[in-house]
Design a protein around this motif. Structure first.
Motif, PDB file in Angstrom:
ATOM      1  N   THR A  16       0.824  -1.190   0.000  1.00 50.68           N
ATOM      2  CA  THR A  16       0.000   0.000   0.000  1.00 50.68           C
ATOM      3  C   THR A  16       0.859   1.241   0.000  1.00 50.68           C
ATOM      4  N   GLY A  17       0.300   2.286  -0.528  1.00 54.65           N
ATOM      5  CA  GLY A  17       0.994   3.561  -0.600  1.00 54.65           C
ATOM      6  C   GLY A  17       0.138   4.628   0.049  1.00 54.65           C
ATOM      7  N   ASP A  21      -3.867   2.863  -0.528  1.00 51.49           N
ATOM      8  CA  ASP A  21      -4.233   2.303  -1.820  1.00 51.49           C
ATOM      9  C   ASP A  21      -3.078   1.447  -2.323  1.00 51.49           C
ATOM     10  N   THR A  23      -0.145  -0.071  -4.527  1.00 50.15           N
ATOM     11  CA  THR A  23       0.798   0.519  -5.476  1.00 50.15           C
ATOM     12  C   THR A  23       1.517  -0.583  -6.231  1.00 50.15           C
ATOM     13  N   THR A  32      -0.435   4.083  -8.389  1.00 51.36           N
ATOM     14  CA  THR A  32      -1.326   3.869  -7.254  1.00 51.36           C
ATOM     15  C   THR A  32      -2.701   3.526  -7.803  1.00 51.36           C
TER      16      THR A  32
END
Length: 94
Positions: A16-17, A21, A23, A32
């Motif tokens: 997650t980024g 969300d 990535t 993303t």
């Protein structure tokens, strides 16, 4: 991304980024993605109607799609990117 690949990918516990969300990094660029429950319905419908590039454009958004197109120019590139999405998200055939 095929419907099956999308279904498999959304079951994964992705990296997650920003904003948690998922990535994906491909050819040195980071993308993303929205969480599966936030995919635009238009993207799902595009996929169901056999328009995977339109679905991808709707999922990535205008800016990220334009960034992706700087390193993707062929059908083979699109297939490779799709495989990278599924692979990075921990699903699919490897």
């Amino acid at each position: 991304m095929t419907t099956r690949q999308r279904a498999e990918a959304t079951k994964a516990k992705p990296k997650t980024g920003k904003g948690n969300d998922p990535t994906v990094t491909w050819r040195g660029l980071s993308f993303t993605l929205p969480r599966a429950e936030a995919f635009p319905l238009d993207a799902v419908e595009a996929e169901e109607h056999g328009k995977p590039l339109l679905a991808l454009r709707l999922i990535l958004g205008t800016e990220q799609y334009a960034q992706w197109r700087t390193v993707a120019g062929t059908v083979a590139d699109a297939e490779e990117f799709s495989a990278a999405l599924v692979g990075e998200l921990g699903r699919g055939n490897r």
